[in-house]
Design a protein around this motif. Structure first.
Motif, PDB file in Angstrom:
ATOM      1  N   HIS A  54       0.842  -1.191   0.000  1.00 14.50           N
ATOM      2  CA  HIS A  54       0.000   0.000   0.000  1.00 14.50           C
ATOM      3  C   HIS A  54       0.879   1.243   0.000  1.00 14.50           C
ATOM      4  CE1 HIS A  54      -2.918   3.039   1.360  1.00 14.50           C
ATOM      5  NE2 HIS A  54      -3.843   2.215   0.886  1.00 14.50           N
ATOM      6  N   LEU A  55       0.396   2.291  -0.601  1.00 18.81           N
ATOM      7  CA  LEU A  55       1.149   3.537  -0.700  1.00 18.81           C
ATOM      8  C   LEU A  55       1.629   4.001   0.678  1.00 18.81           C
ATOM      9  CD1 LEU A  55       1.986   5.592  -2.923  1.00 18.81           C
ATOM     10  CD2 LEU A  55      -0.057   6.908  -2.316  1.00 18.81           C
ATOM     11  N   LYS A  56       0.792   3.832   1.693  1.00 16.57           N
ATOM     12  CA  LYS A  56       1.128   4.313   3.036  1.00 16.57           C
ATOM     13  C   LYS A  56       2.215   3.475   3.705  1.00 16.57           C
ATOM     14  CE  LYS A  56      -3.287   6.581   3.989  1.00 16.57           C
ATOM     15  NZ  LYS A  56      -4.464   6.657   4.885  1.00 16.57           N
ATOM     16  N   GLN A  57       2.589   2.354   3.083  1.00 18.85           N
ATOM     17  CA  GLN A  57       3.667   1.536   3.633  1.00 18.85           C
ATOM     18  C   GLN A  57       5.050   2.015   3.187  1.00 18.85           C
ATOM     19  OE1 GLN A  57       1.351  -2.339   2.438  1.00 18.85           O
ATOM     20  NE2 GLN A  57       2.895  -2.947   3.949  1.00 18.85           N
ATOM     21  N   LEU A  58       5.099   2.952   2.248  1.00 21.42           N
ATOM     22  CA  LEU A  58       6.394   3.462   1.792  1.00 21.42           C
ATOM     23  C   LEU A  58       7.101   4.216   2.909  1.00 21.42           C
ATOM     24  CD1 LEU A  58       5.579   4.867  -1.785  1.00 21.42           C
ATOM     25  CD2 LEU A  58       6.611   2.665  -1.193  1.00 21.42           C
ATOM     26  N   ASN A  59       8.397   3.961   3.052  1.00 18.76           N
ATOM     27  CA  ASN A  59       9.218   4.657   4.042  1.00 18.76           C
ATOM     28  C   ASN A  59      10.078   5.749   3.434  1.00 18.76           C
ATOM     29  OD1 ASN A  59       9.365   1.440   5.205  1.00 18.76           O
ATOM     30  ND2 ASN A  59       8.632   3.047   6.581  1.00 18.76           N
ATOM     31  N   TYR A  85       5.926  14.539   0.287  1.00 15.44           N
ATOM     32  CA  TYR A  85       5.196  15.559   1.044  1.00 15.44           C
ATOM     33  C   TYR A  85       3.885  15.006   1.595  1.00 15.44           C
ATOM     34  CZ  TYR A  85       2.858  19.935   2.206  1.00 15.44           C
ATOM     35  OH  TYR A  85       2.200  20.936   2.867  1.00 15.44           O
ATOM     36  N   SER A  86       3.134  14.306   0.747  1.00 18.61           N
ATOM     37  CA  SER A  86       1.821  13.824   1.171  1.00 18.61           C
ATOM     38  C   SER A  86       1.917  12.696   2.191  1.00 18.61           C
ATOM     39  CB  SER A  86       1.013  13.347  -0.042  1.00 18.61           C
ATOM     40  OG  SER A  86       1.664  12.268  -0.692  1.00 18.61           O
ATOM     41  N   LEU A  87       2.985  11.892   2.108  1.00 20.18           N
ATOM     42  CA  LEU A  87       3.155  10.762   3.027  1.00 20.18           C
ATOM     43  C   LEU A  87       4.067  11.091   4.201  1.00 20.18           C
ATOM     44  CD1 LEU A  87       3.668   7.961   0.330  1.00 20.18           C
ATOM     45  CD2 LEU A  87       1.591   8.369   1.694  1.00 20.18           C
ATOM     46  N   ASN A  88       4.682  12.286   4.168  1.00 13.93           N
ATOM     47  CA  ASN A  88       5.613  12.715   5.214  1.00 13.93           C
ATOM     48  C   ASN A  88       6.762  11.717   5.379  1.00 13.93           C
ATOM     49  OD1 ASN A  88       6.620  14.467   7.187  1.00 13.93           O
ATOM     50  ND2 ASN A  88       5.525  13.411   8.837  1.00 13.93           N
ATOM     51  N   ILE A  89       7.393  11.393   4.255  1.00 14.38           N
ATOM     52  CA  ILE A  89       8.519  10.460   4.246  1.00 14.38           C
ATOM     53  C   ILE A  89       9.718  11.127   3.568  1.00 14.38           C
ATOM     54  CG2 ILE A  89       7.123   8.362   4.329  1.00 14.38           C
ATOM     55  CD1 ILE A  89       7.439   8.111   1.302  1.00 14.38           C
ATOM     56  N   PRO A  90      10.931  10.650   3.811  1.00 11.88           N
ATOM     57  CA  PRO A  90      12.118  11.313   3.255  1.00 11.88           C
ATOM     58  C   PRO A  90      12.310  11.082   1.765  1.00 11.88           C
ATOM     59  CG  PRO A  90      12.748   9.428   4.599  1.00 11.88           C
ATOM     60  CD  PRO A  90      11.282   9.609   4.789  1.00 11.88           C
TER      61      PRO A  90
END
Length: 232
Positions: A54-59, A85-90
């Protein structure tokens, strides 16, 4: 384990790869010129779905940072920045030229015996290029170069150099008599190597500023007015 999405859009290749830790989970690639803007988000969505991620699993998201196609780099960076930006990930950046060299370094015996010169075609006799050793330590910095017979003569006098990438073919005839000049054909940018190189940066927390990140275009882009505008 960290789930990393890697994007490569610096050339005619539009490539996305998904990693779970150091393991490549899946990859999708197109080699259709000027297709990036219409395909990259679809490719990302399909890859995630096919891999059960799932997209939200990306780190993190890794991007090929250039040099290369101005339009391609803008598409890739804007896509990566939007996801981060949308997922707040590096956001991670990998040099396009370094990733090309790394493909060859990983697949030849005794790479320490050579230097590596990736070249990206910049039209006519110009290329974007650099020279690195087998550890990707920079011997000559990334720069635009107009190819001529005298290019790299100092380095070629001391060590064998493997030339590769879309611009290398133009250099072959200029150094045909030099036995220290070696060429590897068919090396194209790939998201797989972007991901491989980005994993160490992720572990070391070498992140880009999502708000202010810009690709390494290397040269200014000149925009000319149309004939209708210039006549006004």
């Amino acid at each position: 384990m960290s789930v990393l999405l890697a994007l490569e859009t610096s050339s005619i290749v539009c490539s996305v790869a998904l990693f779970n830790g150091a393991q490549l989970v899946g990859m999708s690639e197109l080699r259709i010129e000027k297709s990036h803007s219409s395909h990259i988000t679809v490719m990302i969505s399909q890859l995630l779905e096919n891999c059960g991620i799932h997209l939200k699993q990306l780190n993190a998201v890794a991007i090929s940072g250039g040099p290369g196609s101005y339009t391609g780099l803008r598409i890739g960076s804007s896509t990566a920045k939007g996801l981060c930006y949308s997922l707040n990930i590096p956001l991670l950046e990998v040099s396009t030229l370094y990733s090309l060299a790394a493909q060859v370094i990983a697949n030849i015996p005794n790479p320490e015996q050579y230097l590596f010169c990736p070249m990206l075609d910049a039209r006519r006799m110009e290329v974007y290029t650099c020279i690195v050793d087998h550890n990707l330590h920079e011997i000559l910095p990334v720069a635009p170069l107009v190819l001529e017979e005298a290019a790299f003569q100092e380095q070629l006098s001391r060590k064998k150099i493997i030339f590769l990438g879309s611009g290398a073919e133009k250099f072959k005839s200029l150094v045909a008599e030099n036995s220290n000049a070696l060429f590897v054909d068919g090396v194209l940018p790939s998201a797989r190597m972007i991901g491989d190189l980005a994993l160490q940066k992720y572990e070391e927390k070498v992140f880009e500023d999502v708000a202010y990140y810009e690709p390494f275009y290397l040269k200014d882009v000149y925009i000319t007015s149309s004939a209708s505008n210039t006549s006004k």
